[in-house]
Design a protein around this motif. Structure first.
Motif, PDB file in Angstrom:
ATOM      1  N   THR A 325      37.225 -13.149  50.823  1.00 19.12           N
ATOM      2  CA  THR A 325      36.049 -12.493  50.256  1.00 19.12           C
ATOM      3  C   THR A 325      34.986 -12.306  51.329  1.00 19.12           C
ATOM      4  O   THR A 325      35.031 -12.964  52.380  1.00 19.12           O
ATOM      5  N   PRO A 326      33.998 -11.440  51.094  1.00 15.80           N
ATOM      6  CA  PRO A 326      32.913 -11.300  52.070  1.00 15.80           C
ATOM      7  C   PRO A 326      32.195 -12.618  52.342  1.00 15.80           C
ATOM      8  O   PRO A 326      31.846 -12.910  53.493  1.00 15.80           O
ATOM      9  N   ALA A 327      31.969 -13.428  51.302  1.00 10.29           N
ATOM     10  CA  ALA A 327      31.259 -14.688  51.508  1.00 10.29           C
ATOM     11  C   ALA A 327      32.087 -15.665  52.330  1.00 10.29           C
ATOM     12  O   ALA A 327      31.562 -16.322  53.241  1.00 10.29           O
ATOM     13  N   ILE A 328      33.371 -15.764  52.040  1.00 12.67           N
ATOM     14  CA  ILE A 328      34.186 -16.761  52.727  1.00 12.67           C
ATOM     15  C   ILE A 328      34.297 -16.440  54.211  1.00 12.67           C
ATOM     16  O   ILE A 328      34.408 -17.335  55.058  1.00 12.67           O
ATOM     17  N   ARG A 329      34.207 -15.163  54.570  1.00 11.69           N
ATOM     18  CA  ARG A 329      34.274 -14.790  55.988  1.00 11.69           C
ATOM     19  C   ARG A 329      32.985 -15.119  56.738  1.00 11.69           C
ATOM     20  O   ARG A 329      32.956 -15.023  57.967  1.00 11.69           O
ATOM     21  N   GLU A 330      31.933 -15.476  56.022  1.00 12.94           N
ATOM     22  CA  GLU A 330      30.736 -15.973  56.696  1.00 12.94           C
ATOM     23  C   GLU A 330      31.006 -17.335  57.339  1.00 12.94           C
ATOM     24  O   GLU A 330      30.302 -17.733  58.274  1.00 12.94           O
ATOM     25  N   LEU A 332      34.695 -18.791  57.464  1.00 16.81           N
ATOM     26  CA  LEU A 332      36.073 -18.963  57.914  1.00 16.81           C
ATOM     27  C   LEU A 332      36.583 -17.748  58.684  1.00 16.81           C
ATOM     28  O   LEU A 332      36.204 -16.610  58.385  1.00 16.81           O
ATOM     29  N   THR A 333      37.455 -18.025  59.631  1.00 16.34           N
ATOM     30  CA  THR A 333      38.158 -16.970  60.365  1.00 16.34           C
ATOM     31  C   THR A 333      39.603 -16.975  59.923  1.00 16.34           C
ATOM     32  O   THR A 333      40.301 -17.991  60.079  1.00 16.34           O
ATOM     33  N   PRO A 334      40.105 -15.881  59.339  1.00 18.68           N
ATOM     34  CA  PRO A 334      41.475 -15.867  58.811  1.00 18.68           C
ATOM     35  C   PRO A 334      42.504 -16.256  59.857  1.00 18.68           C
ATOM     36  O   PRO A 334      42.476 -15.759  60.980  1.00 18.68           O
ATOM     37  N   GLY A 335      43.376 -17.168  59.481  1.00 17.00           N
ATOM     38  CA  GLY A 335      44.460 -17.575  60.355  1.00 17.00           C
ATOM     39  C   GLY A 335      44.091 -18.601  61.393  1.00 17.00           C
ATOM     40  O   GLY A 335      44.979 -19.189  62.015  1.00 17.00           O
ATOM     41  N   GLU A 336      42.795 -18.835  61.603  1.00 21.38           N
ATOM     42  CA  GLU A 336      42.375 -19.810  62.602  1.00 21.38           C
ATOM     43  C   GLU A 336      42.001 -21.156  61.971  1.00 21.38           C
ATOM     44  O   GLU A 336      42.460 -22.199  62.425  1.00 21.38           O
ATOM     45  N   ASP A 337      41.152 -21.116  60.948  1.00 20.32           N
ATOM     46  CA  ASP A 337      40.775 -22.376  60.319  1.00 20.32           C
ATOM     47  C   ASP A 337      41.070 -22.385  58.827  1.00 20.32           C
ATOM     48  O   ASP A 337      40.717 -23.331  58.132  1.00 20.32           O
ATOM     49  N   ALA A 338      41.721 -21.340  58.315  1.00 24.06           N
ATOM     50  CA  ALA A 338      42.168 -21.290  56.922  1.00 24.06           C
ATOM     51  C   ALA A 338      43.105 -20.103  56.751  1.00 24.06           C
ATOM     52  O   ALA A 338      43.117 -19.185  57.581  1.00 24.06           O
ATOM     53  N   ILE A 339      43.871 -20.128  55.661  1.00 30.83           N
ATOM     54  CA  ILE A 339      44.695 -18.986  55.282  1.00 30.83           C
ATOM     55  C   ILE A 339      43.981 -18.270  54.149  1.00 30.83           C
ATOM     56  O   ILE A 339      43.672 -18.878  53.115  1.00 30.83           O
ATOM     57  N   LEU A 373      35.499 -27.105  62.260  1.00 30.75           N
ATOM     58  CA  LEU A 373      34.548 -26.164  61.683  1.00 30.75           C
ATOM     59  C   LEU A 373      33.550 -26.884  60.792  1.00 30.75           C
ATOM     60  O   LEU A 373      32.339 -26.640  60.862  1.00 30.75           O
ATOM     61  N   TYR A 374      34.046 -27.771  59.936  1.00 28.05           N
ATOM     62  CA  TYR A 374      33.145 -28.523  59.064  1.00 28.05           C
ATOM     63  C   TYR A 374      32.129 -29.310  59.887  1.00 28.05           C
ATOM     64  O   TYR A 374      30.925 -29.288  59.599  1.00 28.05           O
ATOM     65  N   ARG A 375      32.576 -29.973  60.936  1.00 28.03           N
ATOM     66  CA  ARG A 375      31.684 -30.852  61.697  1.00 28.03           C
ATOM     67  C   ARG A 375      30.666 -30.083  62.531  1.00 28.03           C
ATOM     68  O   ARG A 375      29.619 -30.631  62.876  1.00 28.03           O
ATOM     69  N   THR A 376      30.954 -28.836  62.838  1.00 22.98           N
ATOM     70  CA  THR A 376      30.005 -28.048  63.624  1.00 22.98           C
ATOM     71  C   THR A 376      29.125 -27.136  62.768  1.00 22.98           C
ATOM     72  O   THR A 376      28.081 -26.677  63.242  1.00 22.98           O
ATOM     73  N   ARG A 377      29.527 -26.887  61.502  1.00 21.95           N
ATOM     74  CA  ARG A 377      28.796 -25.933  60.681  1.00 21.95           C
ATOM     75  C   ARG A 377      28.273 -26.481  59.367  1.00 21.95           C
ATOM     76  O   ARG A 377      27.360 -25.881  58.787  1.00 21.95           O
ATOM     77  N   ALA A 378      28.814 -27.577  58.849  1.00 23.71           N
ATOM     78  CA  ALA A 378      28.544 -27.888  57.442  1.00 23.71           C
ATOM     79  C   ALA A 378      28.241 -29.352  57.158  1.00 23.71           C
ATOM     80  O   ALA A 378      28.370 -29.789  56.022  1.00 23.71           O
ATOM     81  N   THR A 379      27.829 -30.122  58.162  1.00 17.49           N
ATOM     82  CA  THR A 379      27.403 -31.495  57.908  1.00 17.49           C
ATOM     83  C   THR A 379      25.938 -31.512  57.476  1.00 17.49           C
ATOM     84  O   THR A 379      25.197 -30.556  57.724  1.00 17.49           O
ATOM     85  N   PRO A 380      25.481 -32.597  56.847  1.00 19.39           N
ATOM     86  CA  PRO A 380      24.060 -32.670  56.477  1.00 19.39           C
ATOM     87  C   PRO A 380      23.118 -32.475  57.667  1.00 19.39           C
ATOM     88  O   PRO A 380      22.090 -31.800  57.529  1.00 19.39           O
ATOM     89  N   ALA A 381      23.449 -33.040  58.821  1.00 23.77           N
ATOM     90  CA  ALA A 381      22.559 -32.915  59.977  1.00 23.77           C
ATOM     91  C   ALA A 381      22.411 -31.467  60.421  1.00 23.77           C
ATOM     92  O   ALA A 381      21.304 -31.003  60.738  1.00 23.77           O
ATOM     93  N   VAL A 382      23.514 -30.721  60.441  1.00 24.06           N
ATOM     94  CA  VAL A 382      23.463 -29.317  60.850  1.00 24.06           C
ATOM     95  C   VAL A 382      22.653 -28.496  59.845  1.00 24.06           C
ATOM     96  O   VAL A 382      21.788 -27.696  60.210  1.00 24.06           O
TER      97      VAL A 382
END
Length: 402
Positions: A325-330, A332-339, A373-382
């Protein structure tokens, strides 16, 4: 009106004088709803002094589900009035702050806080998390679109944003929706992802947890069975894979559970766990699986959101398969960190799971990339740093007018 553009993530700013923020409202911090917990923790990890004036309206998931199905009942309205009165009493006894943050689904909370703090002239930020109209009318179809109740929900969405100095949303697609449908100025909107706390699902160390040994491929999904989740798509894929060595576990309860059970009748590769699990138990279930599933619905809202389960699965170190979806591509990168597969396409989901069944190294690579990806983009500190940048822009503006 300014165009909505995705702003690239940047590291936190340097140290400045600490801010003092009042977190106000009825937002829940229970398991399964990480938004408020992540924001509060993120602010504190970035040195913000956070005071809370909070009283959950419906503290548990079960209460929230029941309330959604009888939104305008006398019982619900009485509970709203009692909660708002309690919050008002507490707010009037609280000292001054640099800013006030009204938490998730606080559409009535922000009206109250604005009326009771007119003399303080401090910025009020609103984190709606969901649109009431979008959720109740368009996505869950619990209220007819042309009914008076639907018009009231839309009005609450609009008024809440109007009362706020700034509105925080979790995707750029959601920001575009608020500009187009609720006429919120683009420069009044900012994005802060939802994220998750690392202790909830992350394994210790930098490697994903060891996979279950041998066949079958174990696939997990968890959620509230609402339309945007697209559970029917998962069950259609499961039916196509009955003899393919792929087993599905669906955890949770909610609006579409009964329909899902009927649809899955006779499918011996589908197991339902019809309850919400505490984080430790859910983490164990995720780590005992090979693959985690996101959402696959085709509703308009499904295109605009990144569901909480996406962050949970990424942080847990399991490969993720979800709708493209448009939101998920904000995020995730297809094939790199998710299918990513087309929304509503059960055949594509089945093919993706077969490919992962036969490729353990691929599963490990996806799991590692998702954790990073989670640790660089989606932790509470970030995410706390993102919110602090917004606060730093707003606080001087209002302070100069005081």
């Amino acid at each position: 009106m300014n165009a909505i553009e995705e702003r690239p993530w940047q590291p936190a700013e340097g140290d400045q004088a600490p801010l003092r923020v009042l977190f106000f409202g009825t937002a829940s911090t229970e398991p399964g709803y990480p938004r408020t917990r992540v924001l509060l923790r993120g602010l504190r990890e970035r040195g913000v002094v956070v005071d809370e004036c909070r009283q959950p309206l419906w503290p548990t998931s079960g209460e929230r589900v029941r309330a959604a199905h009888s939104l305008f009942s006398a019982r619900n309205l009485l509970q709203v009035l009692r909660t708002q009165a309690a919050l008002a009493r507490r707010l009037l006894s609280i000292g001054d702050h640099d800013a006030i943050l009204v938490g998730a689904e606080g559409h009535l909370d922000i009206v109250l806080v604005r009326l009771l703090t007119l003399w303080r002239r401090r910025p009020v930020l609103f984190d709606p998390f969901v649109s009431l109209y979008d959720t109740v009318v368009e996505d869950r179809a619990l209220v007819p679109a042309r009914s008076m109740r639907a018009h009231l929900l839309r009005l609450l969405d609009q008024l809440a944003c109007r009362f706020a100095d700034f509105v925080i949303l979790d995707t750029v697609e959601m920001m575009r929706h608020y500009v187009a449908d609720f006429h919120v100025p683009a420069d009044k909107l900012g994005r802060v992802l939802v994220g998750e706390e690392p202790e909830c699902f992350s394994p210790p160390g930098d490697e994903p947890p060891t996979e279950p040994a041998g066949a079958p491929l174990r696939v997990i999904w968890f959620g509230t069975h609402i339309p945007l989740h697209g559970v029917s798509v998962i069950l259609e894929a499961a039916a196509a894979l009955r003899t393919a060595g792929v087993e599905f576990t669906l955890i949770g309860t909610g609006q579409g559970l009964d329909e899902a059970r009927v649809r899955a009748r006779g499918a011996d590769n589908v197991t339902f766990v019809p309850r919400f699990l505490p984080p430790a138990e859910l983490r164990e279930q995720i780590h005992r699986s090979h693959v985690g599933l996101g959402i696959f619905g085709t509703t308009a809202k499904a295109r605009r959101v990144i569901p909480c389960k996406v962050y949970d699965i990424l942080s847990a170190g399991r490969p993720l398969v979800t709708a493209d979806t448009p939101a998920i591509r904000e995020l995730l990168t297809p094939g790199e960190d998710a299918i990513l597969v087309p929304p509503g396409d059960s055949d594509a989901l089945a093919r993706a799971l077969i490919a992962l069944r036969d490729d353990a190294p691929r599963r490990l690579a996806l799991a590692r990339a998702g954790m990073l990806l989670y640790r660089t983009r989606a932790t509470p500190a970030v995410l706390g740093a993102e919110l602090v940048r917004i606060l730093r822009r707003l606080v001087p503006q209002v302070s100069r007018r005081s």
